[in-house]
Design a protein around this motif. Structure first.
Motif, mmCIF file in Angstrom:
data_model
loop_
_atom_site.group_PDB
_atom_site.id
_atom_site.type_symbol
_atom_site.label_atom_id
_atom_site.label_comp_id
_atom_site.label_asym_id
_atom_site.label_seq_id
_atom_site.Cartn_x
_atom_site.Cartn_y
_atom_site.Cartn_z
ATOM 1 N N PHE A 13 -6.389 4.953 14.395
ATOM 2 C CA PHE A 13 -6.824 6.054 13.530
ATOM 3 C C PHE A 13 -8.252 6.440 13.925
ATOM 4 C CE2 PHE A 13 -3.666 3.955 10.889
ATOM 5 C CZ PHE A 13 -3.089 4.953 10.119
ATOM 6 N N CYS A 30 -1.085 9.530 -0.415
ATOM 7 C CA CYS A 30 -0.660 8.141 -0.215
ATOM 8 C C CYS A 30 0.030 7.637 -1.476
ATOM 9 C CB CYS A 30 -1.873 7.279 0.127
ATOM 10 S SG CYS A 30 -1.490 5.546 0.353
ATOM 11 N N HIS A 34 3.979 6.417 -1.814
ATOM 12 C CA HIS A 34 4.296 5.002 -2.043
ATOM 13 C C HIS A 34 4.565 4.635 -3.492
ATOM 14 C CE1 HIS A 34 3.537 3.725 2.098
ATOM 15 N NE2 HIS A 34 2.607 4.655 2.103
ATOM 16 N N TRP A 53 -4.489 2.964 -1.754
ATOM 17 C CA TRP A 53 -4.552 2.300 -0.445
ATOM 18 C C TRP A 53 -5.517 3.003 0.475
ATOM 19 C CZ3 TRP A 53 1.396 1.146 0.433
ATOM 20 C CH2 TRP A 53 1.799 0.204 -0.533
ATOM 21 N N VAL A 54 -5.774 4.286 0.248
ATOM 22 C CA VAL A 54 -6.936 4.915 0.879
ATOM 23 C C VAL A 54 -7.889 5.285 -0.259
ATOM 24 C CG1 VAL A 54 -5.727 7.140 1.052
ATOM 25 C CG2 VAL A 54 -7.821 6.813 2.308
ATOM 26 N N CYS A 135 -2.506 -0.612 2.646
ATOM 27 C CA CYS A 135 -2.018 0.409 3.582
ATOM 28 C C CYS A 135 -1.167 -0.226 4.676
ATOM 29 C CB CYS A 135 -3.239 1.096 4.190
ATOM 30 S SG CYS A 135 -2.929 1.946 5.748
ATOM 31 N N THR A 136 -0.033 0.358 4.920
ATOM 32 C CA THR A 136 0.850 -0.132 5.994
ATOM 33 C C THR A 136 0.685 0.695 7.269
ATOM 34 O OG1 THR A 136 2.612 1.390 5.394
ATOM 35 C CG2 THR A 136 2.580 -0.728 4.246
ATOM 36 N N GLY A 137 -0.240 1.659 7.231
ATOM 37 C CA GLY A 137 -0.294 2.623 8.341
ATOM 38 C C GLY A 137 0.883 3.586 8.283
ATOM 39 N N CYS A 138 1.533 3.625 7.099
ATOM 40 C CA CYS A 138 2.775 4.409 6.953
ATOM 41 C C CYS A 138 3.761 4.056 8.068
ATOM 42 C CB CYS A 138 2.493 5.902 6.925
ATOM 43 S SG CYS A 138 1.988 6.497 5.303
ATOM 44 N N PRO A 148 1.238 9.410 9.718
ATOM 45 C CA PRO A 148 0.963 8.843 8.392
ATOM 46 C C PRO A 148 0.681 9.959 7.387
ATOM 47 C CG PRO A 148 -0.180 7.600 10.086
ATOM 48 C CD PRO A 148 0.417 8.797 10.767
ATOM 49 N N ARG A 149 1.075 9.725 6.155
ATOM 50 C CA ARG A 149 1.023 10.797 5.160
ATOM 51 C C ARG A 149 -0.403 11.297 4.932
ATOM 52 N NH1 ARG A 149 4.092 12.157 0.460
ATOM 53 N NH2 ARG A 149 3.085 14.062 -0.289
ATOM 54 N N CYS A 150 -1.382 10.391 4.915
ATOM 55 C CA CYS A 150 -2.762 10.822 4.662
ATOM 56 C C CYS A 150 -3.272 11.701 5.798
ATOM 57 C CB CYS A 150 -3.683 9.618 4.448
ATOM 58 S SG CYS A 150 -3.652 8.425 5.811
HETATM 59 S S1 SF4 Z 1 -1.598 5.423 6.464
HETATM 60 FE FE1 SF4 Z 1 -0.088 5.693 4.805
HETATM 61 S S2 SF4 Z 1 -0.279 3.810 3.612
HETATM 62 FE FE2 SF4 Z 1 -2.127 3.969 4.849
HETATM 63 S S3 SF4 Z 1 -3.621 5.031 3.571
HETATM 64 FE FE3 SF4 Z 1 -2.594 6.593 4.825
HETATM 65 S S4 SF4 Z 1 -0.927 7.322 3.499
HETATM 66 FE FE4 SF4 Z 1 -1.594 5.371 2.648
#
Ligand code: SF4
Ligand code: SF4
Ligand code: SF4
Length: 277
Positions: A13, A30, A34, A53-54, A135-138, A148-150
């Motif tokens: 990232f 996020c 989730h 998670w973020v 956070c799982t890294g999506c 990843p969603r974020c």
């Molecule tokens: S990568 Fe996914 S789990 Fe991690 S902070 Fe972003 S949205 Fe959330």
């Protein structure tokens, strides 16, 4: 983006603090991704409250009246040398082939050993489920070839995701390198100390716009400069903590003023008075 683009190379990232406006869309997205959703094998549902998670941390900087806020969207740094992994007595914290670190919700017994071991304070405890989460890294989205969603949600491209090495280079750095955790989250434009102040014309008791502030490190060629804005305020940015600088404040038709300062954090030198030549 297609699945092939994300296969097996280690992922990283990039967080660009200079682009983050603190809108919190990443955190909300996020949560939306989730909350109430589990993704085998990577995550159990995130609770509705108590966890982001973020976490968009806001860092208030400077001193009144020249205060600014920097925002740091902070999540698991997916460390290559993750201190959370060896402390887990149940081997519940694991690293995928692409480097993403995840806590196996089926293996976690909720002992809480991992939380204090994480230098970035990004592990949460779900009391209802008696498991640690983060956070799982999506991972579930990455497996589908999605971002990843974020990353997808940020309207300013302040969080990016790509293959290892994509974000290395000048200006990229890690958080807390002293822990040797080797994070896979690179950061740009991390807050560095500034010198601020205000420039006025003493005879007419008014601010001076476009005055030049030149800041030189006393022992090298390092130079920084800035102009005052319409209110006579200036910020000379990206200075190095602990260094001593010579400041010269000048404007057309005025005698310049010199100051010597040592910067330990954001420093406001207050009102600088210029007199006509
Ligand atoms: S990568 Fe996914 S789990 Fe991690 S902070 Fe972003 S949205 Fe959330
Ligand atoms: S969505 Fe982007 S700009 Fe908004 S808080 Fe998150 S990282 Fe910052
Ligand atoms: S940031 Fe913390 S939780 Fe994430 S991999 Fe590193 S040590 Fe583990």
């Amino acid at each position: 983006m297609r699945r092939e683009a994300f296969e097996m190379a280690n992922k990283e990232f990039l967080v660009d603090v200079g682009k983050c406006t603190g809108c919190n869309l990443c955190a909300v997205s996020c949560k939306d991704e989730h909350f109430d959703n589990s993704y085998a094998h990577w995550s159990a549902p995130q609770p509705e409250t108590g966890q982001f998670w973020v976490d968009v941390k806001s860092l208030e900087r400077g001193s009144l009246p020249r205060v600014r806020v920097s925002y740091m969207p902070t999540f698991c740094q997916h460390c290559a040398n993750a201190p959370c992994i060896p402390v887990c007595p149940d081997d519940a914290i694991k690293k995928r082939g692409d480097g993403l670190v995840w806590i196996d919700p089926k293996a976690c017994t909720g002992c809480g050993e991992c939380g204090p071991a994480c230098p970035y304070d990004v592990i949460f405890f779900n009391e209802d489920a008696n498991i640690a989460q983060k956070c799982t890294g999506c991972a579930h989205r990455v497996d589908e070839g999605l971002l990843p969603r974020c990353v997808e949600a940020c309207p300013h491209e302040a969080i990016l995701f790509g293959d290892e090495g994509a974000f290395h280079g000048e200006g990229s750095e890690f958080l807390k390198p002293e822990h040797n955790a080797l994070p896979r989250v690179m950061w740009r434009e991390l807050p560095a100390p500034w010198i601020s102040g205000n420039v006025i014309n003493v005879e007419q008791d008014e601010v001076i716009a476009n005055a030049r502030v030149l800041v030189r490190h006393q022992e090298s060629d390092e130079r920084h400069d800035a102009l005052t804005d319409e209110f006579g305020d200036f910020y000379v940015r990206d200075l190095e903590k602990g260094r001593s600088y010579r400041c010269e404040i000048s404007a057309d038709g005025y005698e310049s003023v010199k100051r010597e300062v040592t910067v330990s954090s954001d420093l406001d030198i207050g009102t600088v008075v210029l007199s006509r030549k």
